[in-house]
Design a protein around this motif. Sequence first.
Motif, PDB file in Angstrom:
ATOM      1  N   GLN A  86      40.430 -22.711  14.606  1.00  0.00           N
ATOM      2  CA  GLN A  86      41.069 -21.554  15.231  1.00  0.00           C
ATOM      3  C   GLN A  86      41.661 -21.915  16.593  1.00  0.00           C
ATOM      4  O   GLN A  86      42.786 -21.510  16.913  1.00  0.00           O
ATOM      5  CB  GLN A  86      40.073 -20.406  15.382  1.00  0.00           C
ATOM      6  N   VAL A  87      40.909 -22.664  17.392  1.00  0.00           N
ATOM      7  CA  VAL A  87      41.403 -23.081  18.706  1.00  0.00           C
ATOM      8  C   VAL A  87      42.640 -23.953  18.555  1.00  0.00           C
ATOM      9  O   VAL A  87      43.644 -23.768  19.253  1.00  0.00           O
ATOM     10  CB  VAL A  87      40.297 -23.818  19.496  1.00  0.00           C
ATOM     11  N   GLN A  88      42.600 -24.899  17.625  1.00  0.00           N
ATOM     12  CA  GLN A  88      43.752 -25.768  17.407  1.00  0.00           C
ATOM     13  C   GLN A  88      44.967 -24.976  16.950  1.00  0.00           C
ATOM     14  O   GLN A  88      46.085 -25.216  17.419  1.00  0.00           O
ATOM     15  CB  GLN A  88      43.411 -26.850  16.374  1.00  0.00           C
ATOM     16  N   ASN A  89      44.770 -24.010  16.053  1.00  0.00           N
ATOM     17  CA  ASN A  89      45.877 -23.185  15.585  1.00  0.00           C
ATOM     18  C   ASN A  89      46.492 -22.371  16.720  1.00  0.00           C
ATOM     19  O   ASN A  89      47.717 -22.312  16.858  1.00  0.00           O
ATOM     20  CB  ASN A  89      45.434 -22.261  14.452  1.00  0.00           C
ATOM     21  N   GLU A  93      50.240 -22.736  18.176  1.00  0.00           N
ATOM     22  CA  GLU A  93      51.147 -21.598  18.217  1.00  0.00           C
ATOM     23  C   GLU A  93      51.715 -21.395  19.618  1.00  0.00           C
ATOM     24  O   GLU A  93      52.915 -21.150  19.781  1.00  0.00           O
ATOM     25  CB  GLU A  93      50.429 -20.325  17.763  1.00  0.00           C
ATOM     26  N   ALA A  94      50.864 -21.484  20.634  1.00  0.00           N
ATOM     27  CA  ALA A  94      51.321 -21.322  22.015  1.00  0.00           C
ATOM     28  C   ALA A  94      52.279 -22.451  22.394  1.00  0.00           C
ATOM     29  O   ALA A  94      53.294 -22.214  23.058  1.00  0.00           O
ATOM     30  CB  ALA A  94      50.127 -21.296  22.963  1.00  0.00           C
ATOM     31  N   ASP A  95      51.977 -23.657  21.958  1.00  0.00           N
ATOM     32  CA  ASP A  95      52.851 -24.795  22.242  1.00  0.00           C
ATOM     33  C   ASP A  95      54.209 -24.611  21.564  1.00  0.00           C
ATOM     34  O   ASP A  95      55.255 -24.848  22.172  1.00  0.00           O
ATOM     35  CB  ASP A  95      52.182 -26.087  21.762  1.00  0.00           C
ATOM     36  N   ARG A  96      54.194 -24.170  20.320  1.00  0.00           N
ATOM     37  CA  ARG A  96      55.437 -23.927  19.583  1.00  0.00           C
ATOM     38  C   ARG A  96      56.252 -22.822  20.253  1.00  0.00           C
ATOM     39  O   ARG A  96      57.476 -22.939  20.415  1.00  0.00           O
ATOM     40  CB  ARG A  96      55.127 -23.552  18.138  1.00  0.00           C
ATOM     41  N   ALA A  97      55.595 -21.755  20.693  1.00  0.00           N
ATOM     42  CA  ALA A  97      56.292 -20.655  21.361  1.00  0.00           C
ATOM     43  C   ALA A  97      56.914 -21.137  22.672  1.00  0.00           C
ATOM     44  O   ALA A  97      58.047 -20.760  23.003  1.00  0.00           O
ATOM     45  CB  ALA A  97      55.328 -19.502  21.622  1.00  0.00           C
ATOM     46  N   ALA A  98      56.208 -21.984  23.411  1.00  0.00           N
ATOM     47  CA  ALA A  98      56.745 -22.515  24.667  1.00  0.00           C
ATOM     48  C   ALA A  98      57.964 -23.391  24.400  1.00  0.00           C
ATOM     49  O   ALA A  98      58.973 -23.294  25.110  1.00  0.00           O
ATOM     50  CB  ALA A  98      55.670 -23.297  25.410  1.00  0.00           C
TER      51      ALA A  98
END
Length: 110
Positions: A86-89, A93-98
């Motif tokens: 869950q933490v990795q996902n 997701e946050a990295d992809r959004a950035a």
Amino acid sequence: MPPHVWIPKATAHAASRYASHRREALSLYREILRTARAFHWCDEEGRPWNERLRREARREFEAARHETDPLVLARLLVTGRDCVQQVQNKFNEADRAARDRIHRDSGARG
């Protein structure tokens, strides 16, 4: 020549299961340490999150070190794997959004 030690089948199976749980726990611990490396920013007290995460993981693993119940061990391992996933996902997701935001903003300028 050392004496031959006979291990009953039930004990050999239990030892094998214990070795399997030990291997899985070590694999999970390493995965937690690899995941913690990505958390390079500091908490509200100015300490790096990766150090705090490593310390907490070590504390959790030490607390369960002498657990022998196979059901409890399996539950701890499954829960730990799920939490790391869950933490990795969320991190991905946050990295992809950035990255998407950077790409979108750089395209608006050009």
